[in-house]
Design an enzyme around this catalytic site. Structure first.
Site, short mmCIF file in Angstrom:
data_model
loop_
_atom_site.label_atom_id
_atom_site.label_comp_id
_atom_site.label_asym_id
_atom_site.label_seq_id
_atom_site.Cartn_x
_atom_site.Cartn_y
_atom_site.Cartn_z
N GLN B 259 31.64 35.37 -0.68
CA GLN B 259 31.00 36.55 -1.25
C GLN B 259 30.31 37.36 -0.16
OE1 GLN B 259 31.47 38.37 -4.46
NE2 GLN B 259 31.99 36.21 -4.37
N HIS B 262 32.03 40.03 2.18
CA HIS B 262 32.49 41.32 1.65
C HIS B 262 31.71 42.49 2.23
CE1 HIS B 262 35.61 40.91 -1.29
NE2 HIS B 262 35.03 39.91 -1.89
N GLU B 327 27.78 38.90 -11.32
CA GLU B 327 29.18 39.31 -11.41
C GLU B 327 30.08 38.07 -11.51
OE1 GLU B 327 30.51 41.00 -7.77
OE2 GLU B 327 32.30 41.93 -8.64
N HIS B 328 29.85 37.11 -10.59
CA HIS B 328 30.62 35.86 -10.59
C HIS B 328 29.67 34.69 -10.75
CE1 HIS B 328 32.77 38.59 -7.65
NE2 HIS B 328 33.72 38.39 -8.54
N ASP B 361 39.75 36.28 -7.59
CA ASP B 361 39.96 37.51 -6.82
C ASP B 361 41.43 37.87 -6.72
OD1 ASP B 361 37.30 37.86 -6.30
OD2 ASP B 361 37.35 36.92 -4.31
N HIS B 420 27.99 71.24 -45.45
CA HIS B 420 28.49 69.87 -45.61
C HIS B 420 28.61 69.53 -47.10
CE1 HIS B 420 27.73 69.39 -41.35
NE2 HIS B 420 28.08 68.12 -41.37
#
Lengths: 437, 437
Positions: B259, B262, B327-328, B361, B420
């Protein structure tokens, strides 16, 4: 007088394109003001809410409290016409039954090589619902936003509504009670959005904010997007009525005006293959306009944005309808099923002459929060899906890892991500104690 | 050195809250620049694209053309390592199979009183896919964005990718071919987003734009939101690893570094009930860091945003995990199923010691575009749902209208919307020729 467009005329494409790109919203640049308000609420919490509510809503929250008490809601319910209460309950039940069908199902499975894959849905923990004050404070909108959240299982549903001049529409509070809203605060504007997103001493923050509002509210929602989720930013309402000659012009005129009375920026469009019907509807609109309490609004909307589009035959109008991508689309034709499959872009379709769009506003069961301003090309109306989120699940044992590893390592290496490659490769020399998952 | 937090210590809540609210993104204020670029592309079309591409990407589009030709893609495929091509195809097939299960089903039914209700799903007509240039130009991301769009049935899928210094990563073009992308343009930045949203002489506009990008691309997506749909704005990546003592520290260290490599803003968090394991993982991270090609990035991420959180027992970490909303999330524990139901907020969960996040991934089949920066509290990873929209359908006959009309009229009148009310009431005196729908 609405504009007339004829598909058969040479300059139709140019005129239609111009018509499509007409902006119906005054986009006030309120960002600077809104950002200052948000920063202030983040910094000063309740104190800022008190100050802005005094300034903008003319209410002393120090006296009334920020939170609307259960007793306040009891009083509002008692004050609401029982006939309206019954109608709200009737609507809520229909909305609930329809939306219950939208709840997505978990999908957990094993593929051919034994990899466990899954999609698991859970409700959002806390949702904020913005309700405008003043004339746009609609109890029906409370139901349309709150009921799907409850159906989704949202445990904490927080409503904010400004008490303009100290007063909140009692039917709005009654609708909140019927829909099962958990907490209500008498605040509005950008300050209410900030309070929902960041929290104050009194208000715990939520994870998502939904509901319509003015330019300040819309700008505030854009600002806090990311910190919390938001629903779409709604623009002025619109209806597209596709009609053959066999219609009562008065019915269609009433439908066009029901849209136009919402807002000067609302848009009502009639598409027909019969010029005579078009003229009759136009005359009926002028007649009916005189009797409306909101005739000024409706007249301005019809004058500035209304349109009658004459097409050689009704099938030919489908590409136009898909480009317009109307929020509401009525099929007032003898054989609506001949047109239905060809309509790709529309928020909601009202099928046949006995389905006026207004039924969908209140009691049809479907949601009246729908994509405006051509956004039905890429988005959907509010649903249970807006109140849940999906977690994906992946589960491998040593065997599955061995089968997937080579491709993963190849791709990681080709993307220059060594640690990615190692994270997979290191597990290929499995050691005895490590088979616990 | 990552920070250590201990749940048992007195100041844990304060430290954990501060940790949660740490901003990991440099938010450059690029709005002014981006707005000017967008306005320019709207005004000058292709000419503006040529100018910006010369300036920012060092490429003369007048020479190469804006569009990447089929022959260019053929050449890129030929240039790509066959092993990588095979891995991409393997990944694409798994992604396609998994995503095919996500396609929502139409639900058209009649309720107890004969009202026809429905939800009908259709694919978005045209979708744009942004692919970054340079080192972040990942073929795996092309698959993750493009395959679900194709599964959804999007007829026109348009990719844009900047040709920095004239070059596009051939594997990216190969992935586009494998995924079935319809058109590719060698443009990037805010100018590419503007071209997709508004169109130019060469590029027809799309209805939605997805895919990651830098601060300029993200700001441009925010600007065009409304004119077109956009996916989430992705922030730096993150992983939360929940681990018991029975783990190989080297496996976990590899996962944390996968991770961290990245982005300097990426975040890797280890939660464990075993201080000794924590220390061993920390030592393993330091060891492995030395061997990575992207060790500088990974080291900065681990130093600035990495964390080891010590909890008294693993069940106690669930509320923390839900607040982090990673996220993960890896469950590297002996009995992951004991923890799984308690996790409400996570983009994706990787179950058991043999499911490193990296599999997700590339080749797991699930999507790797997932909600970052705590947004898993309110949003979901990319799926087929992002490429379809729902139209709701309502169909009444005279009988149904009679049954629903009273409540609709009551609510319309209570909301002060005369037109209406009339739109419904006028139909109650049905005339003989009007039962065509």
């Amino acid at each position: 007088m609405a504009i007339w467009l004829e598909q058969a005329s040479d300059d139709f494409e140019a005129k239609f394109s111009a018509f499509l790109s007409t902006k119906r919203e005054v986009s006030e640049d309120v960002n600077v003001v809104v950002r200052a308000i948000i920063d202030d609420v983040r910094a000063r919490g309740d104190a800022a809410l008190l100050e802005y509510s005094a300034r903008f809503d003319g209410i002393d929250l120090g006296e009334t409290g920020i939170r609307v008490s259960d007793a306040d809601v009891d009083a509002a319910v008692a004050e609401t016409d029982p006939k309206v209460l019954d109608a709200l309950k009737f609507a809520a039940e229909r909305i609930e039954r329809h939306h219950a069908r939208q709840m997505p199902k978990d999908d957990i499975y094993e593929d051919a090589i034994g990899v466990g894959l899954g999609s698991r849905w859970t409700a959002i923990d806390a949702v904020g619902l913005y309700v405008p004050g003043g004339t746009a404070s609609y109890p029906s909108s409370v139901l349309m936003n709150a009921v799907p959240a409850k159906v989704a299982g949202v445990p904490r549903l927080v409503m904010v509504v400004p008490a303009n001049g100290g007063r909140i529409n009692p039917a709005v509070l009654a609708a909140a009670r019927i829909a099962g809203v958990s907490e209500i605060y008498r605040i509005g504007g950008a300050q209410a959005i900030a309070a929902l997103a960041y929290g104050t001493e009194t208000i715990a923050p939520v994870a998502k904010i939904v509901g319509p509002g003015n330019a300040y509210v819309a700008a505030a929602k854009r600002h806090v997007f990311g910190t919390v989720g938001i629903d779409m930013i709604a623009g002025p309402s619109e209806v597209l009525v596709i009609a053959d000659r066999e219609n009562d012009p008065d019915w269609l005129a009433a439908d066009l005006l029901a849209q136009a009375e919402h807002d000067e920026g609302a848009q009502s469009i009639l598409v027909t293959d019969d010029a005579e019907l078009g003229r009759a509807v136009e005359a009926a609109v002028e007649r009916q306009l005189k009797t409306l309490s909101r005739s000024q609004t409706a007249a301005a909307s019809w004058r500035d944005f209304g349109a009658i589009i004459l097409v050689p035959d009704l099938k030919a109008c489908l590409p136009l309808a898909n480009r317009i991508a109307a929020e509401h689309l009525e099929l007032a034709v003898a054989d609506p099923d001949a047109l239905l499959p060809g309509i790709r872009n529309a928020g909601a379709i009202f099928v046949g002459r006995h389905t006026p769009e207004v039924i969908g506003d209140y009691v049809g069961g479907s949601n009246h929060v729908l994509p405006t301003a051509r956004s039905a090309r890429f988005s959907s109306g509010l649903s249970v899906l807006d109140f849940v989120k999906r977690t994906s699940i992946l589960r491998l044992g040593p065997d599955q890892l061995r089968q997937l590893a080579p491709a993963a390592i190849t791709l990681a290496q080709s993307e220059g991500l060594d640690a990615h490659a190692r994270s997979v490769a290191i597990r290929l020399n499995a050691f005895p104690d490590s088979d616990g998952g």
